[in-house]
Each structure stands twice: as structure tokens, then as C-alpha cells.
Scaffold this motif. Structure first.
Motif: not given
Length: 410
Positions: A67-85, A87-96
Motif C-alpha cells: 500500500l505504501e508504494h501503490a499508485t493511483p492506478e494500482t491502489i484498488s488492486s492492492e487494497l483487494k489484496k490487503y483484505s477480502e472485505v 471491494t476496491g477504491a475510487k481515486v479523485k486527484g489526491k483523494t482516495l
């Protein structure tokens, strides 16, 4: 509208023939029941779920995602790896915006408490990622209305900004949330809890959160936290009966209802309290900065004013609290009332921080500490937290004061 969680109970389909087979089965089981030991009984699924929930609170999930080095493009997939609960993430500028999936819980209390703990633990890892400076968390679940219609809709939203997180010791704060889940909402920059969920929470939890909505620091250009909801929803009745129209004869001036009297306020008291509170913030802020600058490490020892120097700070905090209480006890406009409620919560936290700093100063007086740098950092962290609380949003106070101060000759 009263809302409730979905129930999946199904009626039994066993008929008369089934009953005969059931009786025959009981006789067969009775004949061979001695073969089996009670030790082979399988635990119920309920016990398994309770144990799993307890374990969830005692240890953080094993993190395999970066999660530390994830980019706005990869953060959603990394979060899914982090926890099965997740579903993903939305990115709006620097808002996650992290999105949790709908999963079963024992109760709304458990759902809210798990949401708070999961989110603060996730913040600990996301905070290290410099690609984002606002971390929001959303959870949806199926809600059922009075007509039986079901719909998946958001019920929990909250966010923390990097500016707020920079003032916190996340490792310690995560432990505090583990003990008292309401702390997560109390410290958040903003939160929204579905009114149907909030009303079903136990008093020990809802009472400390204070309200289902906190939009004090909302920046909707970055994160729209409330779906068609405002603070008014808390005060409106669940239903309003429509009056029957009068059709017998035209309504005359004599039969028209008397106009409701306008709300009256003790303007003089309000103006005076606002002045003392805002002036008190300025003076107390200066005193906090002064004390903070005097705390430092020299030759491996902590240098700081004696603990009695804190009494002056306390003598400045108490009058502010007194004036806040005055405004709580009298009738004020709605926007002032909301500001006063927030200041009262801030005052409680200020008193807690003061008590903690006082204990830290006693430790310095007695030279009873093992690590000078660690103690100084802890003291400065508390002073910084107090300093932040000295600069709340009092725009409603300012507006009221400007409109009425001249009339009062202030």
C-alpha cells in the motif's frame, strides 16, 4: 422513514408424512445413539462466527499488499489484496475512497464498530503513501423500507486528511480505537452515519458520537460525503400528517391561524459569551505555543517549566468552558447551537490533553523517565493537539457577533 436490516428467514416445508419419517428417525437414532460420543458433536456455526469476530478485533490482518508504494492506478488492486472485505477504491486527484463490501454482522453495533477499527488500521498503512492526502471510507448494506423494498445503499462514510493525521501517533491511536470505537468518529475530519443505523446503536456508542452527521470540515469539491442528507434530517419528525383542507367556507382573516411568534434570544448574553470565548482562544493559543517552545532536550535531560506553570494554562481553559456551558443552557440560533456543541466536545478533549500533559510534567519534576527524546516528543504532540483545537470553525459566532455587537454597545 424507519429502516431495518434484511432478514433471510424461510418457513419450514415439512408436512404430515415428514412427521412420520421424523418419528421413525428418532427411534433409529435412539437405538444407535450410544455408539457416538458427545465429544464428537460439531460446534454450531454461531460459535465459530463469534470467535472469528473476536479474533478480528485482537489482531490486524496479515498484510501482503504494498500500500505504501501503490499508485493511483494500482491502489484498488492492492487494497483487494490487503483484505477480502474491500471491494476496491475510487481515486479523485489526491483523494482516495476505499469501499467495503456488504457482509453479515450480528448487529448494527458490530457493523459500526468493525468499520471504525478496520478503517483506522488501514489508515496506518495508507498514511505512508504520499500519493494521497485524503483517505475516505465507505460501507454499503441492504436496507429495507416500510414497503418491503430492498436496496443496497451507503450507510457509513468518513474521512481523515493528512493534515489531521500529521498531528497523531497512529500506532497509539489505533490501540485507543480498539478500546473505544467512538474515538474514530470523534477525531475524523468528517463522517456520516445513516439515520436508520444510528438510531439502532446502543446508547453507550451513539451518545459518545453525539450526532449521525458531522459536516464541519466538508470540502465537497474533493469528497461528497452525504447522499442528499443534511443536518436537518436529525430534527425532522419521521412523518408529518397533512391537514384536511377547509371546504365549508372561505377562510377569512378572523379564522386564519395566529402567526407563530419569532424566536427570541438573549442577544446580550450571547454576544458577551462569544467575545470571551474567541478572545480566550487567542490568548490560550499563545500560551500553549509558549509552553511548547520551552520543552526541549539538553544533555540527555528534559528541560521544561515546573509543573505549576501549567496552572496558568488551566486558568485560561476553565473560563472558556464556562462560557460554552452558558451558551448551551440558553436559546440560540441553530447554527450557533451546532458550533457550541462542537466546542463543548473540543473542550472535553482539551481537558483530557491537559491532564495528560500535567502527568508528563510531574514526571519531569521527579526526573522519572528513561528516554528524554521520547518524553519530549509525547509532550509536544499533546501541545500540538491542543493548539489545533484552539482554532475551530467559529464562522457562525463571527457572523452573529458582527450583526449584533453594535446594537449591544460592545
Amino acid at each position: 422513514m424507519e429502516e431495518r436490516r434484511r432478514s433471510n428467514r424461510k418457513p419450514s416445508g415439512m408436512g404430515g408424512k415428514g412427521t412420520l419419517f421424523a418419528i421413525f428417525g428418532v427411534l433409529i437414532v435412539g437405538m444407535f445413539g450410544s455408539i457416538y460420543s458427545a465429544q464428537n458433536d460439531k460446534p454450531t456455526e454461531v460459535k465459530k462466527e463469534v470467535k472469528a469476530e473476536d479474533m478480528k478485533e485482537k489482531k490486524k490482518p496479515e498484510v501482503t499488499a504494498d500500500l505504501e508504494h501503490a499508485t493511483p492506478e494500482t491502489i484498488s488492486s492492492e487494497l483487494k489484496k490487503y483484505s477480502e472485505v474491500i471491494t476496491g477504491a475510487k481515486v479523485k486527484g489526491k483523494t482516495l475512497i476505499v469501499q467495503y463490501k456488504d457482509s453479515a454482522f450480528w448487529s448494527d453495533n458490530t457493523m459500526v464498530e468493525s468499520y471504525a477499527l478496520d478503517s483506522i488500521r488501514l489508515i496506518e498503512d495508507l498514511y505512508k503513501n504520499k500519493n494521497f492526502d485524503l483517505f475516505a471510507f465507505e460501507r454499503s448494506t441492504v436496507m429495507t423500507d416500510d414497503n418491503g423494498n430492498e436496496e443496497l445503499e451507503p450507510v457509513l462514510k468518513s474521512y481523515y486528511t493528512r493534515k489531521t493525521l500529521d498531528q497523531m501517533n497512529l500506532d497509539n491511536f489505533s490501540d485507543m480505537v480498539l478500546v473505544d470505537r467512538e474515538r474514530y468518529f470523534q477525531k475524523a475530519d468528517g463522517y456520516w452515519i445513516h439515520l436508520g443505523i444510528f438510531r439502532s446503536l446502543k446508547e453507550s456508542l451513539s451518545g459518545k458520537i453525539n450526532a449521525p452527521i458531522n459536516f464541519e470540515n466538508m470540502d465537497e469539491s474533493r469528497y461528497d460525503m452525504h447522499p442528499d442528507a443534511t443536518n436537518d434530517v436529525v430534527e425532522k419528525p419521521e412523518s408529518v400528517e397533512k391537514e384536511e383542507p377547509i371546504v365549508a367556507e372561505p377562510v377569512t382573516e378572523e379564522s386564519a391561524p395566529d402567526p407563530q411568534p419569532e424566536a427570541t434570544y438573549d442577544v446580550s448574553t450571547i454576544v458577551n459569551s462569544i467575545y470571551l470565548i474567541t478572545q480566550g482562544f487567542d490568548m490560550t493559543s499563545f500560551k500553549i505555543s509558549e509552553l511548547n517552545d520551552l520543552v526541549q532536550v539538553s544533555d540527555g535531560k528534559v528541560q521544561a517549566p515546573v509543573s505549576s506553570a501549567l496552572f496558568e494554562l488551566k486558568s485560561m481553559l476553565d473560563p472558556i468552558g464556562k462560557e460554552i456551558t452558558t451558551l448551551q443552557q440558553i436559546s440560540t440560533p441553530a447554527d450557533l447551537k451546532a458550533t457550541t456543541q462542537q466546542l463543548a466536545a473540543n473542550q472535553t478533549e482539551l481537558n483530557r490533553l491537559y491532564a495528560e500533559i500535567q502527568q508528563q510534567f510531574y514526571t519531569i519534576d521527579k526526573q522519572d523517565y528513561s528516554n528524554a527524546n521520547q518524553l519530549v516528543n509525547a509532550i509536544k504532540q499533546n501541545f500540538n493537539a491542543m493548539e489545533q483545537l484552539m482554532h475551530p470553525d467559529v464562522s457562525s459566532y463571527t457572523t452573529f457577533f458582527k450583526q449584533n455587537a453594535d446594537e449591544q454597545g460592545s
